[in-house]
Design a protein around this motif. Structure first.
Motif, PDB file in Angstrom:
ATOM      1  N   LEU A  29      66.562  26.618  60.836  1.00 21.09           N
ATOM      2  CA  LEU A  29      67.151  26.883  59.524  1.00 21.09           C
ATOM      3  C   LEU A  29      68.407  27.736  59.663  1.00 21.09           C
ATOM      4  CD1 LEU A  29      63.975  27.640  57.373  1.00 21.09           C
ATOM      5  CD2 LEU A  29      65.541  25.715  57.117  1.00 21.09           C
ATOM      6  N   TYR A  31      70.506  27.976  62.187  1.00 19.11           N
ATOM      7  CA  TYR A  31      71.623  27.164  62.682  1.00 19.11           C
ATOM      8  C   TYR A  31      72.143  26.254  61.572  1.00 19.11           C
ATOM      9  CZ  TYR A  31      71.786  28.316  67.639  1.00 19.11           C
ATOM     10  OH  TYR A  31      71.985  28.954  68.835  1.00 19.11           O
ATOM     11  N   HIS A  32      71.220  25.738  60.774  1.00 20.05           N
ATOM     12  CA  HIS A  32      71.640  24.890  59.660  1.00 20.05           C
ATOM     13  C   HIS A  32      72.496  25.685  58.681  1.00 20.05           C
ATOM     14  CE1 HIS A  32      71.309  21.796  56.522  1.00 20.05           C
ATOM     15  NE2 HIS A  32      71.171  22.808  55.684  1.00 20.05           N
ATOM     16  N   ILE A  33      72.054  26.885  58.355  1.00 20.93           N
ATOM     17  CA  ILE A  33      72.763  27.702  57.370  1.00 20.93           C
ATOM     18  C   ILE A  33      74.131  28.117  57.917  1.00 20.93           C
ATOM     19  CG2 ILE A  33      72.707  29.942  56.176  1.00 20.93           C
ATOM     20  CD1 ILE A  33      69.606  29.486  55.994  1.00 20.93           C
ATOM     21  N   ALA A  34      74.198  28.372  59.223  1.00 19.59           N
ATOM     22  CA  ALA A  34      75.476  28.761  59.826  1.00 19.59           C
ATOM     23  C   ALA A  34      76.509  27.646  59.684  1.00 19.59           C
ATOM     24  CB  ALA A  34      75.277  29.110  61.297  1.00 19.59           C
ATOM     25  N   ALA A  35      76.048  26.412  59.570  1.00 16.38           N
ATOM     26  CA  ALA A  35      76.964  25.268  59.484  1.00 16.38           C
ATOM     27  C   ALA A  35      77.245  24.846  58.042  1.00 16.38           C
ATOM     28  CB  ALA A  35      76.380  24.097  60.276  1.00 16.38           C
ATOM     29  N   LEU A  36      76.619  25.499  57.078  1.00 16.05           N
ATOM     30  CA  LEU A  36      76.831  25.132  55.670  1.00 16.05           C
ATOM     31  C   LEU A  36      78.171  25.682  55.168  1.00 16.05           C
ATOM     32  CD1 LEU A  36      73.397  25.863  53.908  1.00 16.05           C
ATOM     33  CD2 LEU A  36      74.416  23.634  54.386  1.00 16.05           C
ATOM     34  N   PRO A  37      78.749  25.038  54.151  1.00 18.61           N
ATOM     35  CA  PRO A  37      79.935  25.630  53.507  1.00 18.61           C
ATOM     36  C   PRO A  37      79.580  27.012  52.960  1.00 18.61           C
ATOM     37  CG  PRO A  37      79.565  23.386  52.730  1.00 18.61           C
ATOM     38  CD  PRO A  37      78.374  23.749  53.553  1.00 18.61           C
ATOM     39  N   GLU A  38      80.552  27.929  52.981  1.00 26.51           N
ATOM     40  CA  GLU A  38      80.271  29.308  52.564  1.00 26.51           C
ATOM     41  C   GLU A  38      79.733  29.376  51.140  1.00 26.51           C
ATOM     42  OE1 GLU A  38      83.097  32.355  53.167  1.00 26.51           O
ATOM     43  OE2 GLU A  38      82.946  32.253  55.340  1.00 26.51           O
ATOM     44  N   GLU A  40      77.830  27.366  49.543  1.00 24.81           N
ATOM     45  CA  GLU A  40      76.410  27.019  49.463  1.00 24.81           C
ATOM     46  C   GLU A  40      75.527  28.172  49.941  1.00 24.81           C
ATOM     47  OE1 GLU A  40      75.251  23.209  51.029  1.00 24.81           O
ATOM     48  OE2 GLU A  40      77.055  22.234  50.244  1.00 24.81           O
ATOM     49  N   VAL A  41      75.989  28.866  50.975  1.00 28.51           N
ATOM     50  CA  VAL A  41      75.208  30.006  51.472  1.00 28.51           C
ATOM     51  C   VAL A  41      75.234  31.125  50.440  1.00 28.51           C
ATOM     52  CG1 VAL A  41      74.928  31.661  53.340  1.00 28.51           C
ATOM     53  CG2 VAL A  41      75.751  29.358  53.834  1.00 28.51           C
ATOM     54  N   ARG A  42      76.425  31.316  49.811  1.00 32.41           N
ATOM     55  CA  ARG A  42      76.551  32.307  48.747  1.00 32.41           C
ATOM     56  C   ARG A  42      75.548  31.996  47.628  1.00 32.41           C
ATOM     57  NH1 ARG A  42      77.978  37.193  49.025  1.00 32.41           N
ATOM     58  NH2 ARG A  42      75.938  37.260  48.070  1.00 32.41           N
ATOM     59  N   ALA A  43      75.455  30.717  47.248  1.00 31.38           N
ATOM     60  CA  ALA A  43      74.549  30.312  46.166  1.00 31.38           C
ATOM     61  C   ALA A  43      73.098  30.594  46.549  1.00 31.38           C
ATOM     62  CB  ALA A  43      74.734  28.831  45.849  1.00 31.38           C
ATOM     63  N   LEU A  44      72.749  30.304  47.796  1.00 32.74           N
ATOM     64  CA  LEU A  44      71.384  30.546  48.266  1.00 32.74           C
ATOM     65  C   LEU A  44      71.065  32.034  48.254  1.00 32.74           C
ATOM     66  CD1 LEU A  44      68.715  29.764  49.692  1.00 32.74           C
ATOM     67  CD2 LEU A  44      69.963  29.786  51.850  1.00 32.74           C
TER      68      LEU A  44
ATOM     69  N   GLU B  14      67.258  26.206  45.390  1.00 32.62           N
ATOM     70  CA  GLU B  14      68.159  26.482  46.510  1.00 32.62           C
ATOM     71  C   GLU B  14      67.428  26.328  47.847  1.00 32.62           C
ATOM     72  OE1 GLU B  14      71.354  27.020  46.855  1.00 32.62           O
ATOM     73  OE2 GLU B  14      71.805  26.866  44.727  1.00 32.62           O
ATOM     74  N   TRP B  49      73.944  35.666  54.179  1.00 33.77           N
ATOM     75  CA  TRP B  49      75.366  35.655  53.823  1.00 33.77           C
ATOM     76  C   TRP B  49      76.222  36.261  54.942  1.00 33.77           C
ATOM     77  CZ3 TRP B  49      79.056  33.387  51.611  1.00 33.77           C
ATOM     78  CH2 TRP B  49      80.264  34.030  51.337  1.00 33.77           C
ATOM     79  N   TYR B  64      79.096  28.552  68.554  1.00 36.46           N
ATOM     80  CA  TYR B  64      79.129  29.658  67.602  1.00 36.46           C
ATOM     81  C   TYR B  64      79.389  30.957  68.346  1.00 36.46           C
ATOM     82  CZ  TYR B  64      77.018  26.805  63.900  1.00 36.46           C
ATOM     83  OH  TYR B  64      76.757  25.857  62.951  1.00 36.46           O
TER      84      TYR B  64
END
Lengths: 199, 199
Positions: A29, A31-38, A40-44, B14, B49, B64
């Motif tokens: 998870l 690694y997945h989050i590290a590759a998400l657009p910023e 989307e991570v902000r929203a999460l 989310e 974040w 990374y």
């Protein structure tokens, strides 16, 4: 020295604290989050933090709510003469999915568990008894999980409530023994409510 | 009308976007997070974040990193004469766990997949070829997953790289076909490296 970059390692460590997420899944998870657009991570991250801070307990029943009263307690069409006692707010959600129960709830936020050091003062029993003193409640349905702690809690509550001249019932064992209330399907939950017996 | 309080519903929505987390698990996690102490939720949201914003790509290999070069590229004991080409940063982590490979990496950030519209310009192939022009690299080991896209990518890369007079090898199919590199155990990965063959 780990081969995983520190920020990902820290994400994984936090995620691994959540129930049902092991070390490997947490890493995946992260690694997945590290590759998400910023954004989307902000929203999460925002949903988690704002969700946590927006949530409070219903002053009446202890369910989760954003207002002082939860949706059920604020609903004038729900009867306060029957209280359904559950362990967790998610058990309220499970029960509500049946659209069958028209009374109100009382959320204990736990069950008696001497092994874990959880006694009567650690769950919302005092608050439950307080709701039974003014004669407005005819019946208390105890819908804790059908496991050892849930049964023990039901027996304990029945002993406290009966002297108050309030009917105490227990949902039927339509819910498979050993499983959790929140995973029961709607039909099973309706059957369990109908088959409730005097304690 | 859902029976779940809106903030919890939003958390669950989310969380359900993450891979491997279904609707039910997401709800369960959301209820769990709603019951956590605020500082723990703060730590989780911050880790996600800050982790995402702290992470960048290594200027050399695409792994990374928090610095301009990743730990492997910055290590003077690692040889730049052998490059191991992988799909994802997590494959670098998997390979590094073997403590067997002493060369450097090149992370493609994807593999060729015409079905998904991913062509040669969408992954870091141009950057790989640029690293091969100055004669500093003797061998390129292609360690993409042993699935259709991984094999196709390996064949495609071999055709591009061979004219540059660089040896191109492929890790052996010690990795069970159809599975993913990141789940292989250390021994299997070492065997796969040793059994690599000329393309």
């Amino acid at each position: 020295m780990t081969n995983i970059p520190e920020p990902i390692d820290r994400m994984a460590a936090e995620l691994a604290r959540l129930p049902g997420i092991g070390r490997k899944s947490a890493q995946r998870l992260a690694y997945h989050i590290a590759a998400l657009p910023e954004n989307e991570v902000r929203a999460l991250a925002d949903a988690l933090w704002q969700g946590r801070t927006a949530i409070r307990f219903c002053e009446e029943c202890g369910n989760y709510t954003q207002e002082s009263l939860c949706r059920v307690c604020a609903d004038p069409n729900r009867s306060g003469r029957v209280l359904c006692v559950v362990r967790d707010p998610r058990d309220v959600a499970a029960m509500e999915r049946t659209h069958d129960f028209r009374g109100k709830y009382h959320v204990l936020h736990g069950v008696l568990s001497p092994m874990d050091g959880i006694g009567p003062d650690d769950i919302r029993i005092r608050e439950l008894l307080a709701r039974l003193t003014d004669g407005q409640v005819d019946e208390v349905i105890i819908a804790t999980n059908p496991d050892i702690e849930g049964e023990a809690t039901a027996t304990y509550l029945a002993r406290l409530i009966k002297p108050l001249n309030v009917r105490v019932t227990r949902i039927a064992h339509g819910v498979p023994v050993g499983s959790a209330l929140e995973y029961a399907d709607e039909v099973t939950l309706v059957k369990a409510m109908q088959g409730r017996r005097e304690l």
